[in-house]
Design an enzyme around this catalytic site. Sequence first.
Site, PDB file in Angstrom:
ATOM      1  N   GLU A 104       0.785  -1.216  -0.024  1.00 43.37           N
ATOM      2  CA  GLU A 104      -0.003   0.236   0.066  1.00 43.37           C
ATOM      3  C   GLU A 104       0.904   1.240   0.110  1.00 43.37           C
ATOM      4  O   GLU A 104       0.745   1.860   0.824  1.00 43.37           O
ATOM      5  CB  GLU A 104      -0.940   0.141   1.241  1.00 43.37           C
ATOM      6  CG  GLU A 104      -1.902  -1.044   1.115  1.00 43.37           C
ATOM      7  CD  GLU A 104      -2.579  -1.270   2.456  1.00 43.37           C
ATOM      8  OE1 GLU A 104      -3.235  -0.118   2.953  1.00 43.37           O
ATOM      9  OE2 GLU A 104      -3.374  -2.478   2.669  1.00 43.37           O
ATOM     10  N   GLU A 212      -5.702 -10.751  -1.117  1.00 40.92           N
ATOM     11  CA  GLU A 212      -6.325 -10.745   0.199  1.00 40.92           C
ATOM     12  C   GLU A 212      -7.820 -10.620  -0.118  1.00 40.92           C
ATOM     13  O   GLU A 212      -8.698  -9.745   0.155  1.00 40.92           O
ATOM     14  CB  GLU A 212      -5.956  -9.417   0.870  1.00 40.92           C
ATOM     15  CG  GLU A 212      -4.419  -9.221   1.226  1.00 40.92           C
ATOM     16  CD  GLU A 212      -3.969  -8.011   2.013  1.00 40.92           C
ATOM     17  OE1 GLU A 212      -4.974  -7.469   2.568  1.00 40.92           O
ATOM     18  OE2 GLU A 212      -3.007  -7.681   1.903  1.00 40.92           O
TER      19      GLU A 212
END
Length: 441
Positions: A104, A212
Amino acid sequence: IVLLLTEFTSGTHENALKWGELSPAPGVYDFNDVDPTIDLLEEYGLRVRGHTLFWNMQRPDWLEDELAAAPDSADRLRELMRVHVQTVVGRYAGRIEQWDVVNEPLELGGENLAPDNLFSGELGEEYIDLAFAAAHAADPTAQLFLNETLALSLPRKFEGLIALAERLLARGVPLHGIGLQGHFFVDPPDRATMQEQLERIADLGLLIELTEVDLPYFHFQAQPDPFAAQAESYGDVFAACLAVPACTGITMWGTDDGNSWLDSFLLTSVFRPNRPLLFDAFGQRKPAYFAAVAELAATPRARRVADAEIDIEPRRAVNRIDPQSAGNVTVLVRGGAGLDVAAIDLGALCFGPAGAPPESPPIVRDLDRDGEADLLAKFSIAGSLLAVGDTQACVSGRMNDGRRLRGCDAVQTVIGCGMGVELPLVLVPWMLLRRRRAIAA
Ligand code: G3I
């Protein structure tokens, strides 16, 4: 654990490998929460994904103070990052097949580097280059991924991610793939759009992993059959990945609906239970599971697991609450001709309390392998087999060609094996008994 070992071919740590979890002080590392899981995944032939080396959210508590105290904070950060990669990637070199090296780096809702990220605040984009170069040096065999969230849901963010990958590649950074997290809490994906997005990444010569995945129930609750609608959406996710050869894996963010992070995440906890995964809170297969498996089964390149047939006798309770009453369980494993089995493991059967390992290892009395006949193995185990109601008990194995072997049998017993809310009620007396025995010993 039983679900992970019997239903999946790849595993990762949700939190235990993050820098903040591993390192209580500069240069100090504790791998006690990591090593046993990696050993177990390896033993059962599962691929291991490493998550994650650098993420602003779960960085060590001490990092900011350490940088503030340094004469040159940027240099100190470079040094700490190199030590971290060397220590962690170096420790598992050759064993962790893929790493989410940087997690991220982009702002949550946009295409630029996150403004409040300590790493890019100090070093700009250089932190990403440094992380990948150090990881490649520590394990040249590992596939290195840049992992990002919401890129499949936010078109501008997706473009920002592509642009970042292009810059990294142009600078010769050893970037091998893009991890797309697949937390579809903004909206469920459209199959065609998602496939196009994956193809854009593949066109850069990069691998893709969905890293995920979860698809919360609230998207579907207004539908006449919400679980069927969720299953259809899961079919889209799996089909989009399987249609693109560079998309090599799909990791769910949790094994079952009893353990989803979405139930405690601020934005989604109000919808709990979010029920976003392939197995329900009791570990039972949901329609979503069957939709996913149907897509996998239709794809020749999906990593195959050879099915074996197992028979467990007796089928009813071997052991009622008192662990002293453990009996013998006989397990027969059969497979079609031509299965060349290297090893059969018993760990996926549930022994002892809540799936914990047995106090003494199960005894394999008679391992009788026969390459020609259908009987691959026969053994009896002195131990207690614990399960709630109708439950699958499974045996795993490894074939000589590297594929996994898996077989399950329905057994009906009394107490639980790591699943079910009733568990504490029945396990309490069991645990007391155990403690009393320990005291007596
Ligand atoms: O370990 C402490 C424990 O000692 C303490 O008692 C407890 C009290 O709240 O907290 C525990 O830490 C929690 C940690 O998970 C380990 O369980 C944190 O509070 C909790 O915030 C943390 O949440 C994790 C989150 O990352 C961190 O932001 C989630 O479990 C994990 O699923 C989530 O995973 C991330 C991926 O790594 C990256 N992509 C997004 C995804 C969801 O945020």
